[in-house]
Design a protein around this motif. Sequence first.
Motif, short mmCIF file in Angstrom:
data_model
loop_
_atom_site.label_atom_id
_atom_site.label_comp_id
_atom_site.label_asym_id
_atom_site.label_seq_id
_atom_site.Cartn_x
_atom_site.Cartn_y
_atom_site.Cartn_z
N GLU A 73 -2.35 12.77 10.53
CA GLU A 73 -2.63 14.22 10.44
C GLU A 73 -3.76 14.43 9.44
OE1 GLU A 73 -0.71 17.09 11.46
OE2 GLU A 73 0.50 15.93 12.85
N HIS A 74 -4.68 15.28 9.80
CA HIS A 74 -5.79 15.61 8.91
C HIS A 74 -5.64 17.05 8.46
CE1 HIS A 74 -7.99 11.93 9.69
NE2 HIS A 74 -7.71 12.08 10.97
N GLY A 75 -6.14 17.31 7.24
CA GLY A 75 -6.15 18.68 6.74
C GLY A 75 -7.25 19.47 7.41
N PRO A 76 -7.38 20.72 7.03
CA PRO A 76 -8.42 21.56 7.62
C PRO A 76 -9.82 20.99 7.33
CG PRO A 76 -7.20 22.76 5.93
CD PRO A 76 -6.60 21.40 6.03
N ARG A 77 -10.72 21.20 8.27
CA ARG A 77 -12.09 20.75 8.10
C ARG A 77 -12.77 21.59 7.02
NH1 ARG A 77 -16.50 21.62 12.69
NH2 ARG A 77 -18.28 21.38 11.35
N ARG A 78 -13.46 20.93 6.11
CA ARG A 78 -14.15 21.63 5.02
C ARG A 78 -15.65 21.67 5.29
NH1 ARG A 78 -12.19 19.07 -0.54
NH2 ARG A 78 -14.08 20.15 -1.15
N SER A 79 -16.26 22.77 4.90
CA SER A 79 -17.71 22.84 5.01
C SER A 79 -18.34 22.17 3.78
CB SER A 79 -18.18 24.29 5.12
OG SER A 79 -17.90 24.99 3.92
N ARG A 80 -19.57 21.77 3.93
CA ARG A 80 -20.33 21.22 2.81
C ARG A 80 -20.82 22.40 1.98
NH1 ARG A 80 -25.90 18.70 3.92
NH2 ARG A 80 -26.69 18.80 1.82
N VAL A 81 -20.70 22.31 0.66
CA VAL A 81 -21.07 23.42 -0.22
C VAL A 81 -22.39 23.08 -0.92
CG1 VAL A 81 -20.40 24.79 -2.22
CG2 VAL A 81 -18.67 24.05 -0.57
N ILE A 82 -23.32 24.03 -0.85
CA ILE A 82 -24.62 23.90 -1.51
C ILE A 82 -24.75 25.08 -2.47
CG2 ILE A 82 -27.11 23.95 -1.16
CD1 ILE A 82 -26.60 22.77 1.62
N THR A 83 -25.19 24.81 -3.67
CA THR A 83 -25.40 25.86 -4.67
C THR A 83 -26.90 26.04 -4.88
OG1 THR A 83 -23.36 25.15 -5.74
CG2 THR A 83 -24.77 26.61 -6.99
N VAL A 84 -27.36 27.28 -4.83
CA VAL A 84 -28.78 27.58 -4.99
C VAL A 84 -28.99 28.45 -6.22
CG1 VAL A 84 -29.26 27.37 -2.52
CG2 VAL A 84 -28.64 29.59 -3.45
N GLU A 85 -30.26 28.61 -6.62
CA GLU A 85 -30.59 29.52 -7.72
C GLU A 85 -30.21 30.93 -7.33
OE1 GLU A 85 -31.55 29.03 -10.74
OE2 GLU A 85 -32.00 26.91 -10.60
N PRO A 86 -29.69 31.79 -8.16
CA PRO A 86 -29.45 31.62 -9.59
C PRO A 86 -28.09 30.99 -9.92
CG PRO A 86 -29.00 33.87 -9.01
CD PRO A 86 -29.48 33.18 -7.74
N ALA A 87 -27.30 30.65 -8.91
CA ALA A 87 -25.98 30.07 -9.17
C ALA A 87 -26.08 28.76 -9.95
CB ALA A 87 -25.23 29.86 -7.86
N VAL A 135 -23.71 28.82 -1.78
CA VAL A 135 -23.27 29.66 -2.89
C VAL A 135 -24.52 30.23 -3.56
CG1 VAL A 135 -22.09 29.70 -5.12
CG2 VAL A 135 -21.19 28.31 -3.24
N ALA A 136 -24.58 31.56 -3.60
CA ALA A 136 -25.75 32.24 -4.15
C ALA A 136 -25.53 32.78 -5.56
CB ALA A 136 -26.15 33.39 -3.23
N TYR A 137 -24.27 33.03 -5.94
CA TYR A 137 -23.98 33.66 -7.22
C TYR A 137 -22.57 33.31 -7.64
CZ TYR A 137 -23.14 37.35 -10.66
OH TYR A 137 -22.82 38.03 -11.80
N ILE A 138 -22.36 33.04 -8.94
CA ILE A 138 -21.02 32.75 -9.46
C ILE A 138 -20.79 33.48 -10.77
CG2 ILE A 138 -20.77 30.50 -8.36
CD1 ILE A 138 -21.62 29.22 -10.99
N GLU A 139 -19.54 33.79 -11.03
CA GLU A 139 -19.08 34.31 -12.32
C GLU A 139 -17.77 33.63 -12.62
OE1 GLU A 139 -18.41 38.52 -12.31
OE2 GLU A 139 -20.47 38.98 -11.84
N ALA A 140 -17.62 33.20 -13.85
CA ALA A 140 -16.33 32.60 -14.25
C ALA A 140 -16.06 32.97 -15.70
CB ALA A 140 -16.36 31.10 -14.08
N PHE A 177 -21.42 34.18 -1.42
CA PHE A 177 -21.85 33.05 -0.60
C PHE A 177 -22.11 33.50 0.83
CE2 PHE A 177 -17.34 33.46 -0.10
CZ PHE A 177 -17.07 33.11 1.20
N PHE A 178 -22.72 32.62 1.59
CA PHE A 178 -22.78 32.81 3.04
C PHE A 178 -22.54 31.47 3.71
CE2 PHE A 178 -27.22 31.91 2.07
CZ PHE A 178 -27.64 31.11 3.12
N VAL A 179 -22.15 31.52 4.95
CA VAL A 179 -21.79 30.33 5.71
C VAL A 179 -22.71 30.24 6.92
CG1 VAL A 179 -19.91 29.15 6.90
CG2 VAL A 179 -19.40 30.61 4.95
#
Length: 85
Positions: A4-18, A80-85, A69-71
Amino acid sequence: MSPEHGPRRSRVITVEPALTQLTKLTAGETHRLDRAIVAISVNPELGALIPGSLLRDYVDEIDGVRVIFFVTALQTITVVAYIEA
């Protein structure tokens, strides 16, 4: 039998300004952000669609994280275009 495999994950790319924001995060903030990024990569429909754009705004109020983000059309890459933590 195939395993059994888990859900398929997309590849994540982070761009400026993130990327710039990412360099300013503490280890704890980065850990919280990582959990949000994994959740988004598994379910790219998380968050609210920003009107008039392809962007989504995901807020995890428990971890105090926000990701904009957008997909891609085939949902194989999450940008990923923007992050806050």
